[in-house]
Design an enzyme around this catalytic site. Sequence first.
Site, PDB file in Angstrom:
ATOM      1  N   ASP A 276      25.663 -17.472 -73.400  1.00  0.00           N
ATOM      2  CA  ASP A 276      25.743 -16.930 -74.774  1.00  0.00           C
ATOM      3  C   ASP A 276      25.866 -15.416 -74.722  1.00  0.00           C
ATOM      4  OD1 ASP A 276      25.503 -19.402 -75.965  1.00  0.00           O
ATOM      5  OD2 ASP A 276      23.309 -19.290 -76.115  1.00  0.00           O
TER       6      ASP A 276
ATOM      7  N   TRP B 256     -20.502  -6.374 -84.880  1.00  0.00           N
ATOM      8  CA  TRP B 256     -21.458  -6.710 -83.829  1.00  0.00           C
ATOM      9  C   TRP B 256     -22.016  -8.113 -84.112  1.00  0.00           C
ATOM     10  CZ3 TRP B 256     -26.808  -7.657 -84.173  1.00  0.00           C
ATOM     11  CH2 TRP B 256     -27.427  -7.877 -82.933  1.00  0.00           C
TER      12      TRP B 256
ATOM     13  N   ASP C 264     -21.775  -1.560 -69.526  1.00  0.00           N
ATOM     14  CA  ASP C 264     -21.985  -1.615 -70.979  1.00  0.00           C
ATOM     15  C   ASP C 264     -21.466  -0.345 -71.650  1.00  0.00           C
ATOM     16  OD1 ASP C 264     -22.917  -2.655 -73.374  1.00  0.00           O
ATOM     17  OD2 ASP C 264     -24.964  -2.983 -72.670  1.00  0.00           O
ATOM     18  N   HIS C 265     -21.332  -0.380 -72.955  1.00  0.00           N
ATOM     19  CA  HIS C 265     -20.854   0.764 -73.757  1.00  0.00           C
ATOM     20  C   HIS C 265     -21.297   0.469 -75.187  1.00  0.00           C
ATOM     21  CE1 HIS C 265     -17.987   2.958 -76.272  1.00  0.00           C
ATOM     22  NE2 HIS C 265     -17.668   3.696 -75.237  1.00  0.00           N
TER      23      HIS C 265
ATOM     24  N   ASP D  54     -22.913 -10.391 -78.303  1.00  0.00           N
ATOM     25  CA  ASP D  54     -24.377 -10.472 -78.185  1.00  0.00           C
ATOM     26  C   ASP D  54     -24.910 -11.673 -78.955  1.00  0.00           C
ATOM     27  OD1 ASP D  54     -24.694  -8.337 -76.542  1.00  0.00           O
ATOM     28  OD2 ASP D  54     -25.420  -6.951 -78.057  1.00  0.00           O
TER      29      ASP D  54
HETATM   30  C1  DGJ Z   1     -25.867  -4.521 -75.158  1.00  0.00           C
HETATM   31  C2  DGJ Z   1     -25.408  -5.720 -74.416  1.00  0.00           C
HETATM   32  O1  DGJ Z   1     -24.405  -6.375 -75.119  1.00  0.00           O
HETATM   33  C3  DGJ Z   1     -26.609  -6.613 -74.122  1.00  0.00           C
HETATM   34  O2  DGJ Z   1     -26.196  -7.784 -73.494  1.00  0.00           O
HETATM   35  C4  DGJ Z   1     -27.583  -5.847 -73.273  1.00  0.00           C
HETATM   36  O3  DGJ Z   1     -27.019  -5.580 -72.029  1.00  0.00           O
HETATM   37  C5  DGJ Z   1     -27.984  -4.564 -73.966  1.00  0.00           C
HETATM   38  N1  DGJ Z   1     -26.855  -3.786 -74.362  1.00  0.00           N
HETATM   39  C6  DGJ Z   1     -28.851  -3.726 -73.069  1.00  0.00           C
HETATM   40  O4  DGJ Z   1     -29.177  -2.520 -73.615  1.00  0.00           O
END
Ligand code: DGJ
Length: 740
Positions: A73, A203, A482-483, A552
Site C-alpha cells: 500500500d 493519596w 520513597d518520595h 499506601d
Molecule cells: C510512604 C510509603 O508509601 C509507605 O509505604 C512508607 O514507606 C512510609 N512512606 C514511610 O515513611
Amino acid sequence: MTDFDQRRRTLCMQLLGGLAGIALGGAARARPVVDDANKVFRLDGGGVTYAFGVNGEGQLQSLYWGSALAPGDRLPAPVQVPENSSNEMPVNLTPFEFPGFGGGLTVEPALKVTFPDGVRDLVLRHVSHQADDEKIVIRLKDVSRAVHVTLTYAMDAATGILARSAVVENRTASWLQVDQLAAASLTLPYSDDYRMSYLTGRWAGEFALQTRPIVPGSIVIESRKGVTSHQANPWLAISRGATEEEAGPVWFGALGWSGSWRIHVDMDSLGGLRTTAGYNPFDFAYRLNAGESLASPVFHAGYSEEGFGGASRLFHRYQREKILPGAPAPRVRPVLYNSWEATLFAVDEPGQIALAEKAASIGVERFVMDDGWFGARSSDKAGLGDWVVNRKKFPNGLAPLIRRVNDLGMEFGLWVEPEMVNPDSDLYRAHPDWVIHFPGRPRSEARTQLVLNLARKDVYDYLLKMLDRLLTDHRIGFLKWDHNRAWSEPGWPDVAAPGQQRLYVAYVNNLYKLLAELRRRHPKVEIESCASGGGRVDLGIMALTEQVWTSDNTDPFDRLLIQDGFTRAYTPAIMMAWVTDAPNFVNKRVTSLEYRFLSAMQGGLGIGANLNHWKDDDFATAKRLVADYKTIRATVLNGNLYRLVSPQGGSRRSATLSVAQDGSQAVLFAFLHSSGLRERQPRIQLRGLDAKKVYALRAIAGKAAPRTPERASGAYWMGHGLSVAMEGDFQAAAFALEAR
Ligand code: DGJ
C-alpha cells in the site's frame, strides 16, 4: 559556554543516549520504510502501521496511524491544507508531526521558543532524514533562524509500539529560551465519536479510571508537582465508537517522565484530534545558550484493535520486553515482607528479627525494614537526611539484623528517601541552602520535610556517596526508594535567574543518573519506586526500578479498583500489593486473611501485617497461599492479563485471568463484594486459552460450583465458562488451570 553549560550539555547528550538506549535499544525494532521520492516514511510492527511525510512546503505531516496496511500500500504524500475560512488558518488544521508555535498556530505547539530580540515565531520545515534498521530520524529547522529539531521514531517490531522523542538545538549565535517542548504530537483522523480514558487519583486512591467524550476544545492532564503525581498519571487511551474491553480500536500512550509533565488532547474546530505530550509548560523556561540542546522525554504510543484489554496486553509486553531493567525477561518479584504497617517508625533490632523469623516461616523471600532506622528518626518530624544507623535502635549497626535475615534464607531490603530532608536534621543544619527554595521566602513543609535540590552537583554527589556507602557496607539486596511530597517554591538560587527553571529537567535527569550509577555500581540491588504509594509510576522511572509501590491503600477491596486502573497502563509484573491487617488502617474494613491474600496475589505479593498478632491458623493460611502463589506468579506477573469482569463502575463482582505466554497455565481470580437479592452468579467465561488444549482445574482458594469438571478443553472454559461458588460479603476465589 561556561563549564556549567558544558557539563549540562554533555549530560543532556548522555541522557539522550541513555534514554534512547532505554527506549529504543534492544533487538527486534521494526525496520522503517522510506519512500525518498515522495518523502513518505512508514513504520510497521505488530499489527500497526504508522506513516508520515513531507509536503512541497516542507511541512512534516501525519499520514496514518492504525491497523497494519499491506506492504504494497502506498500512502500519498501530504498536501498543504487549504484555508477553511479566514478565521481558521490552515496551520491549525494541518496534522503536523511536530508543530512549532509560529505562522499563526493557535492549537497546541510541540515547541515554543523566545529569542533575545523578542521574536516568538517558529516555523519548522523538513531539512533531512535518515533511516537505519531501527529508526527514522527527521531533522527540522526554522524557516529563518538556526533552531534545529531532531525527531526520532522507533517502533517495536513485536507490539507496534512507537517511541518518539525530540531534541531542540540552538545553533544561533545567542541564547534562546525554550518555553515548551513535547516529545511528540500525534494526530488521529477526523471523527465525532472519540472517547478518552485516563487515570487520576489522590493519596490512597491512585489509578482511578476516567472516561469522557472528546469534543472540540482541549483536555489537559498534568502534573505541576515536580514528580509524576498521584493526581494524574501520564497515560491515556483514546477509543472510537463502541470500543469495549476486548473489541474496538484503542490508541494509547504514556510519557516516560518522572517530573512535571503535561498531556494535551485537543480537537480542532473541524474535528481533527491531536495529542501532545511532554514537559509541563507551566512555569517552564529552559534557556539554551548558543550550541546547547534540550532533549524531550520519550512518548511511547501504541494501537490495538482488541479493545482496552488488547491495548494493555500490548503495553504490558512492551514494558516487560523493552522498558524494565530486566527486559526482555524481568525476574519475577520475590515475595516480600515490609515492616511499615506493623511498626511504623518503631523499628529496632529485636523487633525486626522477631518479624523476620515469622516472615521466613511462611515463605517470604525478601525482608524489608521500612522507615525509622536512621538518625533521630522516631516520627516524621526529624532525622530525614541523616543516613546513619540509629545506634539506640541498632546498637551494633545493621549487620546483626542483616545476618539473621540472610540466615533465615531471605534477602535484606531497606527503606530510603534520599531526595528529602527534615529541617530538624544534621544535614539541613549543615546545608540549609541545599533545598529547593526561593531566597528570603518561606519554605513550605509537607510531612515536616523539604525537597533537596538534586539538580545541584553537591547534592547529587552527596547522595551518590551516601547510597554507595550504604550499599557497599551492608548486604542489601533491595532499596525501597520513597518520595513523600510534591515540590513547592521551585527556586534554584545559586543559578543566575534565566537558568533557574532548568530545575524541572535537571532534577529529574540527575535522579535518573543517580539511579543508573547506583545500579551500575551495585548490579544485584533491586529498587522499588515509591512516592507515598503510587505517586511516581511512569515509564521513565520504570526503566530504572524493578517494581513500584502501587498505593499506601492496602485495603484489599479498594485495591481491586486501584489495581484494575493500574493495569490499564502498567504491567502487573511491577505492581506490588501487600497483605496487611484487618481492620485496614485506611478505611477500617474487615476482610478475611484469605481475601486479603487473593487481592494481593494479583501482583507482586508482599506481606505488611503485624505478624506478632497472627494466630497459628493465620500462619497456616499464609504459608499455604505463599506456596501457591509461587506456583502461579510467573503467569500472574508476566502472562497476558484479561480483565474479565471489571470492578469499575461499582460492580459487585470482579474477575481477572492471566494466561502464561507459553499457554501452559492460566490463573483466575474472582471476587464478590456482597451477595444480595438472591442474585445468581453469572458464569465466568475465560479468554486467551488454546481451544484445543485440555486444562485441569486446580482450586487455590474457594470452590467452583458443584459439577464443574476437573478438566476440560480450552474451548469449554472459554465457551461454557465456570461458575464460582461465592456467597456473603468480601468473598474471593482463585484457580489455576494447568494445560495437560
Ligand atoms: C510512604 C510509603 O508509601 C509507605 O509505604 C512508607 O514507606 C512510609 N512512606 C514511610 O515513611
